[in-house]
Motif scaffolding. Structure first.
Motif, PDB file in Angstrom:
ATOM      1  N   PHE A 241       0.808  -1.212   0.000  1.00  0.00           N
ATOM      2  CA  PHE A 241       0.000   0.000   0.000  1.00  0.00           C
ATOM      3  C   PHE A 241       0.851   1.275   0.000  1.00  0.00           C
ATOM      4  O   PHE A 241       0.347   2.357   0.269  1.00  0.00           O
ATOM      5  N   THR A 242       2.131   1.132  -0.292  1.00  0.00           N
ATOM      6  CA  THR A 242       3.022   2.270  -0.444  1.00  0.00           C
ATOM      7  C   THR A 242       3.273   2.472  -1.935  1.00  0.00           C
ATOM      8  O   THR A 242       2.905   1.618  -2.764  1.00  0.00           O
ATOM      9  N   PRO A 243       3.882   3.585  -2.335  1.00  0.00           N
ATOM     10  CA  PRO A 243       4.127   3.817  -3.764  1.00  0.00           C
ATOM     11  C   PRO A 243       4.967   2.732  -4.442  1.00  0.00           C
ATOM     12  O   PRO A 243       4.941   2.615  -5.670  1.00  0.00           O
ATOM     13  N   ASP A 244       5.696   1.926  -3.643  1.00  0.00           N
ATOM     14  CA  ASP A 244       6.496   0.839  -4.222  1.00  0.00           C
ATOM     15  C   ASP A 244       5.621  -0.237  -4.829  1.00  0.00           C
ATOM     16  O   ASP A 244       6.055  -0.983  -5.711  1.00  0.00           O
ATOM     17  N   ARG A 245       4.371  -0.342  -4.310  1.00  0.00           N
ATOM     18  CA  ARG A 245       3.420  -1.359  -4.721  1.00  0.00           C
ATOM     19  C   ARG A 245       4.071  -2.748  -4.697  1.00  0.00           C
ATOM     20  O   ARG A 245       4.592  -3.167  -3.685  1.00  0.00           O
ATOM     21  N   GLY A 246       4.042  -3.456  -5.823  1.00  0.00           N
ATOM     22  CA  GLY A 246       4.558  -4.808  -5.833  1.00  0.00           C
ATOM     23  C   GLY A 246       6.028  -4.932  -6.188  1.00  0.00           C
ATOM     24  O   GLY A 246       6.556  -6.047  -6.262  1.00  0.00           O
ATOM     25  N   SER A 251      12.105  -9.280  -7.046  1.00  0.00           N
ATOM     26  CA  SER A 251      13.339 -10.048  -6.927  1.00  0.00           C
ATOM     27  C   SER A 251      13.798 -10.034  -5.481  1.00  0.00           C
ATOM     28  O   SER A 251      13.361  -9.190  -4.670  1.00  0.00           O
ATOM     29  N   LEU A 252      14.714 -10.945  -5.147  1.00  0.00           N
ATOM     30  CA  LEU A 252      15.273 -10.984  -3.800  1.00  0.00           C
ATOM     31  C   LEU A 252      16.008  -9.697  -3.495  1.00  0.00           C
ATOM     32  O   LEU A 252      15.845  -9.114  -2.409  1.00  0.00           O
ATOM     33  N   ASP A 253      16.822  -9.220  -4.434  1.00  0.00           N
ATOM     34  CA  ASP A 253      17.584  -7.995  -4.195  1.00  0.00           C
ATOM     35  C   ASP A 253      16.662  -6.801  -3.982  1.00  0.00           C
ATOM     36  O   ASP A 253      16.924  -5.953  -3.121  1.00  0.00           O
ATOM     37  N   ALA A 254      15.573  -6.713  -4.761  1.00  0.00           N
ATOM     38  CA  ALA A 254      14.641  -5.598  -4.617  1.00  0.00           C
ATOM     39  C   ALA A 254      13.998  -5.621  -3.236  1.00  0.00           C
ATOM     40  O   ALA A 254      13.834  -4.563  -2.596  1.00  0.00           O
ATOM     41  N   PHE A 255      13.654  -6.821  -2.765  1.00  0.00           N
ATOM     42  CA  PHE A 255      13.028  -6.889  -1.440  1.00  0.00           C
ATOM     43  C   PHE A 255      14.017  -6.545  -0.336  1.00  0.00           C
ATOM     44  O   PHE A 255      13.673  -5.812   0.601  1.00  0.00           O
ATOM     45  N   VAL A 256      15.233  -7.065  -0.431  1.00  0.00           N
ATOM     46  CA  VAL A 256      16.230  -6.779   0.605  1.00  0.00           C
ATOM     47  C   VAL A 256      16.506  -5.281   0.683  1.00  0.00           C
ATOM     48  O   VAL A 256      16.639  -4.705   1.767  1.00  0.00           O
ATOM     49  N   ASP A 257      16.557  -4.616  -0.465  1.00  0.00           N
ATOM     50  CA  ASP A 257      16.757  -3.167  -0.481  1.00  0.00           C
ATOM     51  C   ASP A 257      15.583  -2.453   0.190  1.00  0.00           C
ATOM     52  O   ASP A 257      15.769  -1.567   1.029  1.00  0.00           O
ATOM     53  N   PHE A 258      14.366  -2.845  -0.186  1.00  0.00           N
ATOM     54  CA  PHE A 258      13.158  -2.241   0.392  1.00  0.00           C
ATOM     55  C   PHE A 258      13.105  -2.470   1.904  1.00  0.00           C
ATOM     56  O   PHE A 258      12.896  -1.537   2.691  1.00  0.00           O
ATOM     57  N   ALA A 259      13.295  -3.716   2.311  1.00  0.00           N
ATOM     58  CA  ALA A 259      13.190  -4.045   3.728  1.00  0.00           C
ATOM     59  C   ALA A 259      14.298  -3.382   4.533  1.00  0.00           C
ATOM     60  O   ALA A 259      14.064  -2.914   5.657  1.00  0.00           O
ATOM     61  N   GLY A 260      15.498  -3.315   3.965  1.00  0.00           N
ATOM     62  CA  GLY A 260      16.602  -2.690   4.677  1.00  0.00           C
ATOM     63  C   GLY A 260      16.356  -1.221   4.956  1.00  0.00           C
ATOM     64  O   GLY A 260      16.670  -0.719   6.042  1.00  0.00           O
ATOM     65  N   ARG A 261      15.782  -0.495   3.963  1.00  0.00           N
ATOM     66  CA  ARG A 261      15.484   0.924   4.159  1.00  0.00           C
ATOM     67  C   ARG A 261      14.467   1.120   5.283  1.00  0.00           C
ATOM     68  O   ARG A 261      14.550   2.082   6.049  1.00  0.00           O
ATOM     69  N   LYS A 286       7.701 -18.403  -7.060  1.00  0.00           N
ATOM     70  CA  LYS A 286       9.072 -18.848  -6.820  1.00  0.00           C
ATOM     71  C   LYS A 286       9.921 -17.732  -6.227  1.00  0.00           C
ATOM     72  O   LYS A 286      10.721 -17.957  -5.312  1.00  0.00           O
ATOM     73  N   VAL A 287       9.743 -16.517  -6.739  1.00  0.00           N
ATOM     74  CA  VAL A 287      10.471 -15.379  -6.180  1.00  0.00           C
ATOM     75  C   VAL A 287      10.027 -15.116  -4.748  1.00  0.00           C
ATOM     76  O   VAL A 287      10.838 -14.865  -3.849  1.00  0.00           O
ATOM     77  N   PHE A 288       8.724 -15.173  -4.532  1.00  0.00           N
ATOM     78  CA  PHE A 288       8.163 -14.983  -3.198  1.00  0.00           C
ATOM     79  C   PHE A 288       8.779 -15.980  -2.204  1.00  0.00           C
ATOM     80  O   PHE A 288       9.181 -15.603  -1.098  1.00  0.00           O
ATOM     81  N   GLU A 289       8.854 -17.237  -2.585  1.00  0.00           N
ATOM     82  CA  GLU A 289       9.391 -18.248  -1.685  1.00  0.00           C
ATOM     83  C   GLU A 289      10.892 -18.062  -1.478  1.00  0.00           C
ATOM     84  O   GLU A 289      11.404 -18.299  -0.376  1.00  0.00           O
ATOM     85  N   ARG A 290      11.588 -17.613  -2.496  1.00  0.00           N
ATOM     86  CA  ARG A 290      13.019 -17.348  -2.320  1.00  0.00           C
ATOM     87  C   ARG A 290      13.227 -16.207  -1.322  1.00  0.00           C
ATOM     88  O   ARG A 290      14.125 -16.259  -0.477  1.00  0.00           O
ATOM     89  N   ALA A 295      15.823 -13.879   2.468  1.00  0.00           N
ATOM     90  CA  ALA A 295      15.906 -12.478   2.878  1.00  0.00           C
ATOM     91  C   ALA A 295      16.199 -12.298   4.369  1.00  0.00           C
ATOM     92  O   ALA A 295      17.014 -11.436   4.726  1.00  0.00           O
ATOM     93  N   PRO A 296      15.560 -13.071   5.287  1.00  0.00           N
ATOM     94  CA  PRO A 296      15.818 -12.822   6.702  1.00  0.00           C
ATOM     95  C   PRO A 296      17.299 -12.894   7.073  1.00  0.00           C
ATOM     96  O   PRO A 296      17.767 -12.110   7.898  1.00  0.00           O
ATOM     97  N   ALA A 297      18.036 -13.821   6.470  1.00  0.00           N
ATOM     98  CA  ALA A 297      19.462 -13.944   6.794  1.00  0.00           C
ATOM     99  C   ALA A 297      20.233 -12.705   6.354  1.00  0.00           C
ATOM    100  O   ALA A 297      21.228 -12.322   6.996  1.00  0.00           O
ATOM    101  N   GLN A 298      19.807 -12.070   5.273  1.00  0.00           N
ATOM    102  CA  GLN A 298      20.501 -10.890   4.781  1.00  0.00           C
ATOM    103  C   GLN A 298      20.132  -9.627   5.556  1.00  0.00           C
ATOM    104  O   GLN A 298      20.789  -8.590   5.401  1.00  0.00           O
ATOM    105  N   LEU A 299      19.063  -9.696   6.355  1.00  0.00           N
ATOM    106  CA  LEU A 299      18.582  -8.521   7.077  1.00  0.00           C
ATOM    107  C   LEU A 299      18.911  -8.564   8.560  1.00  0.00           C
ATOM    108  O   LEU A 299      18.397  -7.769   9.335  1.00  0.00           O
ATOM    109  N   ARG A 300      19.772  -9.477   8.959  1.00  0.00           N
ATOM    110  CA  ARG A 300      20.165  -9.553  10.373  1.00  0.00           C
ATOM    111  C   ARG A 300      21.152  -8.448  10.702  1.00  0.00           C
ATOM    112  O   ARG A 300      21.913  -8.031   9.860  1.00  0.00           O
TER     113      ARG A 300
END
Length: 300
Positions: A241-246, A251-261, A286-290, A295-300
């Motif tokens: 529900f943010t401007p990032d939408r989906g 991708s994994l990298d896109a999510f890690v960047d979003f979550a990290g910010r 498949k991307v969702f499951e990856r 992602a959690p390991a990269q966000l520790r």
């Protein structure tokens, strides 16, 4: 603190035709919590299958062992604290103490008129919410409650033996206004936001981050006013529900960047929607499951 990753599974699938498998797969993927919406019907799903939140979570509780479960969110639109408390205590017992109650003031959607009433104004919703949450708190922590308010009442409402989780199951309060944030500071173990809705259509991700920073600052002020450390309140972002939408799920990298910010802002939990084909929540499974697994390991 590491960032927890959770999912929200909309209750549109028949239990034996994909519903059960989604919840068991969520546990296998390692999600912290599996939430579901508590609506009578919702947006574009109104003319299709849609099941009740409490029965769905009860079934999910018997199909899983470790996954936390919860609503995101329940509201006073069609709920009464006395009935809801009894259902929640039962659900907490069945799940072995794995329930979180996401709770908000409600909106103007289909739930607002399904019982035949006129939609409440924002002021009326806030007034009811301010009475609903404290009463529900009491009902989940006291053996017997009597209460007479402007909107809700209880007469020797018994709730023995109470919740498995003590003193009660946790509240995750959805709020952005001053009255809701005060309720969060007083009663909430977590705070939930979807961002600033005014930015969804034409805002930028940078503007959204700024708006979320402002919301956290207001939550901090509400906690300080009550003498509470804001760090004792978990901060939950429901995505989509943010401007990032989906885009974060592309991708994994896109999510890690979003979550990290957003982790840098102070969020402790990110919730992503289980993919639903041909909807606003469409995503590559498949991307969702990856993302769920890596992602959690990269966000520790």
């Amino acid at each position: 603190m590491s960032l927890r990753l959770s999912t929200v599974i909309l209750p549109y699938l028949r239990w034996h035709e994909g519903g059960r498998s989604a919840w068991t797969r969520a546990e296998q993927l390692g999600f912290h919590t599996g939430y579901t919406y508590d609506h009578l019907s919702w947006r574009t799903f109104r003319d299709g299958p849609w099941f009740g939140a409490i029965p769905t979570l009860t079934a999910a509780a018997t199909a899983t062992e470790r996954l936390r479960l919860g609503t995101l969110v329940t509201s006073p639109n069609f709920r009464h604290p006395v009935n809801l408390a009894k259902e929640l205590i039962s659900l907490d017992d069945i799940s072995g103490g794995r329930i979180t109650l996401g709770i908000g003031a409600g909106g103007t959607g289909f739930d607002a008129t399904a019982l035949g009433q006129d939609p409440w104004t924002p002021r009326e919703r806030a007034d009811r919410f301010a009475e609903f949450v404290p009463l529900l708190d009491r009902l989940l922590t006291e053996d017997s409650v009597s209460y007479e308010g402007d909107f809700y009442s209880a007469h020797e409402a018994r709730n023995i033996p109470g919740c498995v989780q003590r003193p009660r199951l946790p509240f995750a309060v959805a709020a952005t206004g001053p009255r809701g944030l005060k309720l969060t500071a007083r009663h909430g173990q977590a705070w939930v936001t979807t961002g600033d809705p005014k930015l969804f259509e034409n805002g930028t991700p940078e503007q959204s981050v700024g708006a979320l920073r402002g919301q956290i600052e207001k939550l901090t002020d509400a906690c300080v006013a009550l003498g509470r450390d804001v760090h004792t309140v978990d901060k939950v972002l429901l995505t989509g529900f943010t401007p990032d939408r989906g885009r974060p799920l592309e991708s994994l990298d896109a999510f890690v960047d979003f979550a990290g910010r957003h982790q840098e802002l102070g969020f402790t939990e990110i919730v992503i929607h289980w993919p639903i084909p041909d909807s606003d929540f469409a995503a590559d499974q498949k991307v969702f499951e990856r993302i769920a697994m890596e992602a959690p390991a990269q966000l520790r």
